[in-house]
Structure formats: C-alpha cells, structure tokens
Design an enzyme around this catalytic site. Structure first.
Site, short mmCIF file in Angstrom:
data_model
loop_
_atom_site.label_atom_id
_atom_site.label_comp_id
_atom_site.label_asym_id
_atom_site.label_seq_id
_atom_site.Cartn_x
_atom_site.Cartn_y
_atom_site.Cartn_z
N ASN A 1 -10.50 -2.73 2.52
CA ASN A 1 -10.05 -2.70 1.12
C ASN A 1 -11.26 -2.85 0.32
OD1 ASN A 1 -7.36 -3.33 1.41
ND2 ASN A 1 -7.66 -5.73 0.84
N HIS B 1 0.73 -1.11 0.11
CA HIS B 1 -0.06 0.10 -0.03
C HIS B 1 0.89 1.36 -0.04
CE1 HIS B 1 -3.86 -2.12 0.92
NE2 HIS B 1 -2.91 -3.07 1.52
#
Ligand code: HDD
Length: 693
Positions: free
Chosen positions: A151, A78
């Site tokens: 997510n 990420h």
C-alpha cells in the site's frame, strides 16, 4: 499533449490461432469465435424485412451471449485500479542480504507489472476518494513470479486477518442503503474503528494527505509487513520494503480532491497513462530496512505487528534497485482486470514472518482469484504467466489453455522421462525458524500499544499537515451522526495527543466531550521522525507536474514560447485551456489546438496556473464565471498563480489581491522565471489560514 501510441504488432493466441481484433492489422475479415466469416454484422436474421427474428441466427446469439458474460466479479477490495508494464533493475551488492535471483545482477532487467488502486470504492468510483492506495508489483523473475502487494501507507488498520471482513464490511456502502460509495465518512466505519483501538495509528495516516495522492507517480509504496530475506549462506534478516518515487511524494488537498472527483473521476489513471504515453516514465527506488531478529527484539514495539512501522531514524533505508514503468497496457480487461496478485507468490531468497495479518493474506488472495477469475488455471492468463519455464503435473480444470502431452501426470514416475522433478538445492525452501507453543487464540501483549506510534506520526507533522489531519477527522466524524461514536473517537484522539483531540473537538463543536478511554499500556512520548512528514523536506520541483494556461485567441506568442520552454526545461507538462475547443491563434499567427476548453477544465486539474487573456480578449474571458472560478479555486487551493497585466481585472472580480503573497506572480513574455521558481514550491502553505479556518 500526449503522443499517440503506435498500433501494436500482431499477437498470437492459443495454439497459433490469431487474435483478429489486433490494432492496426489490415485486411482482416470479421468472423465468429469459430472462425466463420460474418457476412452481415448490422442486421439480425428475420423472416422478411419486418418479421420475427430467427433462433437459428448463431451469429447474433454468439455475439450477444458473449456480451452478456463480459463482466467478471470485481475485486472485493481494490476494485478500482490502474496498471502499467515496466522493468526492475537491481543495484549492486544485495547478495549479503538475499539470494533472490532478480536482486543480483544490475545489468539484468526483470519485467514487472504494477497495479495501483483504491480500496473501498467500486470499479467505477472516482480516483481521488480519501483512501489507502494499493501498490502491487508482479516481478516476472527468472526464478518465478514474485508479488509485492503493498500500500502507499506503511501500516494497517488491524493486527489479525480474521478482522479483515469486518473492517471491509464497515467501510463499504452500508448494506441496507448501498451508500456512501468509496468513502469512510459514515457510521459503520467509525463505529468499527473506534471499537478497535489498534486502528488508531492507521487512521492518522488515512486522515492525512497521504490518502489523497497527487498522482500514482508521486506516491510512496510499502510492503507493510515485516518480511524475511535469506542469503546463500541461509542467513535471515527481517526487512521492510519501501518504494520511493523519483518525483517526490506529493498530495492533493481535500477541497481540491472533492472537486476533482467531479471534474475528472479518472484523474489518477489519466495522469499515469498520459505520462507513459508521452515518454515521461515514472520511476521508483526499491529500498529495504534490514535488521536482525536480535535487533528487532530490542525495539519497544513488535515488528510482527502490522500497525507499527520501523522509523527510518532507527533503521535507515538501503536502496536495492529501481522500477521504471514504461508501457501502458494493450487491453485494460485482459491485463489490469485479470492480473492476480498473491502475497504468497515469493521466490527463493524472500520469505514470510509470523505477522498474523500477513499469514492470513497468504491464504486469502489465492482463494479470491479462484472465485474472481473462475479457475485454478488463472496462472495461464498472459499477464499472470511466469516468464521463466514452469512445469508440473497439475492438470485440467476450467479453461485449461495448455495441451499437456503424454500418459503420465504423476511425480515421481519412471514411465516418462521422470521429469519434471523437485530440486532440493535451488527450489524454494522455507527459513527453518524455530516455533513451539500452545495452540491459542490470543493477541500478543507486545501488540498492545495502540497510541505511541500514532503520536509519533502527529508530532512529526508540519503545521499544514496537522491542519489537514484535524480537517480530515472533523469532516469524517461530522458525517457520522452517532454522537456516541464521535465521543469514543475523540477519546482515542486524546490518548494520541491532547492538542489533536481539542482541535478536532473544536472543529466539530464538541469541546470537552471526549470519552475517557484507558490505554492498555502507558503511551510513550516519542521524538519526531521527520521522514514521516511529506512536507518537511519536500523537493522543490515541477518535474512531472502540470501547468494550466487559461487563455483565448491572440495569446501573446512570446509568452507562449517562454512558458513552453520553461515547462520543458523543468520536466513539467503545459496545457492550454481556452474558451472553446476549436483552434486559437497566437499573436504571431501560430495555430494551437487547446488541450481543454474552459467548461471542461477547472483549475483543480493543474498544479499551478497562468491567466493570460489574448490581446483585447479580456472581456470575453471575464464574462465567464468559470474563468473567474479558475482564479478563486487556484488561490483557495494554495496554488501558485501567474498572471499578465491584462488579467488583473479578473483578479478584482475574483476578490483575489494580486499582491496577496509570493504565490501570485506577475509574468511577462520576458519574465516567467519568478513564476516558475514560485511554482516549484507546489503550494503556498502560509496562505491556508487566510482562506479557510
Ligand atoms: Fe489485501 C487485494 C494490499 C490486507 C485480502 N490487497 C489487495 C490489493 C492490494 C492489497 C494492493 C490489490 C491487488 C491488485 O492490484 O489486484 N491488503 C493489502 C495490504 C494489506 C492487505 C497492504 C495489509 C497490510 N488483504 C489484506 C487482508 C486480507 C486481504 C488482511 C484478507 C485476509 N486483498 C485481499 C483480497 C484481495 C486484496 C480480498 C481483493 C482482490 C485480490 O485480493 O486480488 O484477497
């Protein structure tokens, strides 16, 4: 065009010192970090005008040393992300479910910081890579910080956190060659996932258009794991968290995503920044699926298994509040880069389940912040600091920003006031779930069905969605040059659905080559869950979308006005693309500065397009290949295209028939409505089989 943001008021730092780089502040003198005013910031201290530099030049050395240390390690996953500030407001009636303070009072606004991200790519990778998107929200609640680190896909690749390093190593660039960047389309990834059938459900989502969202603003978010909510009576329910975007859930299509990666690698961050700057604040509704442990025990899958979702048809969503993002960051590094999310940051009223992936995450995030931010004091960085009072006897460490007073740093104590003290009544208490058993390294049998929910996803898709999933698998496996991996993967797909397997095999030219893989348990035959499809009930709207108008000098002023008015009414943004960057004039003499010039703005950057050359300017526009590509691309990407009569020869040159379908619409200054109506459909799906097989 986006409004310009007003410079911020002064900020103070540390013990009342003032940060001198404050935007908009006047009459400030440039100083060193020690506050010494700098007399010359252009030239290093030397012996004579052409002589050697002097080591004593502390001004130059301090500046360069600071610069040398500007970067910190990027997030191991990420790394590429973008964030904004906003607030959360609860709806009424959540107290039955939870005692979490921020979910009680609808009149209270809880500040939030929300970061979206891709997983695999480095910090500089393109926004539109095929990938899961992170959706992390930090709630600065009155009872402490709560991080919901989710997510945009409701399931995950693996069931146990011990496999996470393997998963990530497999998707990251291969270690000898350091490519491919930000892509799962390579051997190591497909080798790993094909050897881990638990990944198959997630692969279905990743190969779908969910992995190439149109905008962060048009993305769902999911907490993924099953969590617990605890109410004042101490009653616990399991919950699954969902974020629902107000604008609807929309995605790019793959050929478009690939081109956007080149045309605007910052596509998603620019979109979020501009929307917020222009006052078009994105909004999500927070919902939960709540169920008791007894109900969960009757499901034919295990709710502790993060590769499974709970279909909405089985447990419907209950809206519990909404989030609005209404302020961009003042400084990307200070806020977006330094924000530290940890799933272990929970508040009273929210608790964990035994999901083995979640349990591993509870360790991993705190650990990673220590190495990424370099200090156990990362909670003192402004973006991470709770906005409620906090006090304890933790002391010292790198970069301690506070100056604790007094001679006592232990609890209990009777020397100081005896405070701060623990509080058994209001403090966080874990739900007293009964646990017993042997110590084992074993995967529960209830986690063994890897295909039924993957099939559920497939059978719930519309035909265009199925086409894209097939295309996604074919593209990615085509980039994997180990035949044995492709065959193994086809074997898994045949367990999901024979038709899916055959279509992927045919696209690869590998018909009949699927390995035979025996599922551990028999695969179910689920009824479709329409809620899983993005397109079954997609809202027909232009809200939050972008209309691109390709034009030249002498654009018809009534047409310009009509389009501008219609865009405003629909809540869409209209942007003008002209041959050059300088101002153009409409037929009415109005001067417009184009938002883009042609070579910098292909039609992939817009949701729907208008081709409207100005009076007698057709030849100038048509002589540009990029202008003709505008039409070809927009048509190929299934967009709605509006055109004036004058633009018709350009369509001939682009080999696009103006009578092709309902998505190619003639417009005039008195009729833009049919174009707007068509554009609300977003894409003309029926066109797709005609433009690509
Ligand atoms: Fe993770 C970052 C989401 C599994 C270890 N993860 C990270 C971020 C998101 C997620 C959104 C970015 C946070 C930010 O914006 O700063 N991760 C998930 C989800 C998972 C998941 C939804 C499964 C349901 N993650 C997962 C596992 C592990 C990690 C199983 C390790 C055992 N994740 C991390 C990390 C990161 C991270 C290495 C990198 C940077 C950070 O934490 O702050 O600790």
């Amino acid at each position: 065009m986006a409004k310009k943001k007003k410079p911020d008021a002064k900020q103070t730092i540390g013990n009342g010192g003032e940060l001198h780089q404050t935007a908009g502040a006047e009459d400030q003198r440039l100083t060193t970090n020690q506050g010494v005013v700098v007399s010359d910031d252009q030239n290093t201290l030397t012996v004579g005008p052409r002589g050697p530099q002097l080591l004593e030049d502390f001004v130059m050395r301090e500046k360069i040393t600071h610069f040398d240390h500007e970067r910190i390690p990027e997030r191991v996953v990420h790394a590429r992300g973008y964030a904004a500030h906003g607030y959360f407001q609860a709806y009424k009636g959540n107290s039955k479910l939870t005692k979490a303070a921020f979910l009680q009072d609808p009149s209270e606004k809880t500040p939030v910081f929300c970061r979206f991200s891709t997983v695999a790519g480095s910090a500089g990778s393109p926004d539109t890579a095929r990938d899961v998107r992170g959706f992390s929200v930090k709630f600065y609640t009155s009872a402490g910080n709560y991080d919901l680190v989710g997510n945009n896909i409701p399931v995950f690749f693996i069931q146990d956190a011990i496999k996470f390093p393997d998963l990530i190593h497999s998707v990251k660039p291969e270690p000898d060659r350091d490519f491919p960047q930000a892509q799962s389309a390579h051997n190591t990834f497909w080798d790993f996932v094909s050897l881990n059938p638990e990944s198959v459900h997630m692969l279905m989502w990743i190969m779908s258009d969910r992995a190439i969202p149109r905008s962060f603003r048009m993305m769902e978010g999911f907490g993924v794991h099953t969590f617990r909510m605890i109410n004042e009576k101490g009653e616990s329910r399991f919950v699954k968290f969902h974020w629902r975007p107000k604008l609807g859930t929309f995605s790019l299509i793959w050929p478009e995503a690939v081109k956007i990666s080149g045309a605007d690698p910052d596509f998603h961050r620019r979109d979020l920044w501009n929307a917020i700057e222009s006052g078009d604040y994105p909004e999500w509704e927070l919902c939960v699926q709540a169920f008791t442990e007894e109900e969960a025990n009757k499901f034919d899958y295990d709710v502790l298994d993060p590769t499974k979702l709970v279909p909405e048809e089985q447990i419907p969503l209950t809206p519990i509040g909404k989030m609005v993002l209404d302020r961009n960051v003042d400084n990307f590094f200070a806020e977006t880069e330094q924000v530290a999310f940890c799933p272990s940051h929970v508040v009273p009223g929210i608790d964990f389940s035994n999901d083995p992936l979640l349990q591993g995450r509870l360790f991993s995030y705190l650990d990673t912040q220590l190495s990424r931010l370099g200090s156990p004091n990362f909670h003192q960085i402004p973006v991470n600091k709770p906005k409620c009072p906090f006090a304890n006897f933790q002391r010292d460490g790198h970069m301690q920003m506070e100056v604790p007073t007094g001679n006592v740093a232990n609890e209990p104590n009777s020397l100081d006031s005896g405070s701060p003290r623990e509080c058994p009544i209001t403090g966080f208490g874990s739900f007293p779930a009964k646990e017993s058993g042997e110590k084992l390294r074993i995967r529960p049998e209830s986690f063994a069905d890897h295909y039924t929910q993957a099939r559920l996803f497939w059978v719930s898709m519309t035909e265009p969605e199925k086409r894209h999933i097939v295309g996604g698998f074919a593209f990615e496996l085509g980039k994997c040059d180990e035949l044995k991996i492709r065959k193994r993967m086809l074997g898994h797909l045949s367990n999901v659905d024979q038709e899916l397997c055959e279509r992927v095999a045919s696209a690869l030219g590998m018909e009949g080559e699927a390995d035979s893989i025996k599922p551990l348990v028999s695969v179910g035959n689920p009824e479709p869950s329409p809620a899983l499809s993005q397109y079954t009930d997609a809202p027909k709207t232009l809200a939050g979308k972008k209309i691109g108008v390709l034009t030249t000098n002498l654009l018809d002023s009534s047409l310009y006005n009509a389009l501008e008015k219609a865009a405003k009414k629909e809540g869409a943004m209209m942007e003008i693309v002209a041959l050059k960057a300088g101002p153009i004039k409409t037929t009415g003499g109005k001067e417009i500065t184009p938002d883009h010039f042609l070579s910098g703005a292909p039609s992939v950057l817009f949701d729907c397009v208008v081709i409207a050359p100005g009076k007698d300017q057709l030849d100038a526009l048509m002589s540009q290949a990029a202008a003709v590509d505008w039409i070809r691309d927009a048509f190929g990407h299934l967009k709605v295209i509006g055109f004036t009569d004058q633009a018709m020869p350009m369509f001939e040159k682009a080999s696009v028939d103006t009578d092709s379908d309902e998505g190619v619409v003639n417009i005039t200054s008195t009729d833009v409505a049919s174009f707007i109506d068509a554009a609300k459909q977003y894409r003309i799906w029926d066109r797709e089989p005609k433009v690509r097989s």
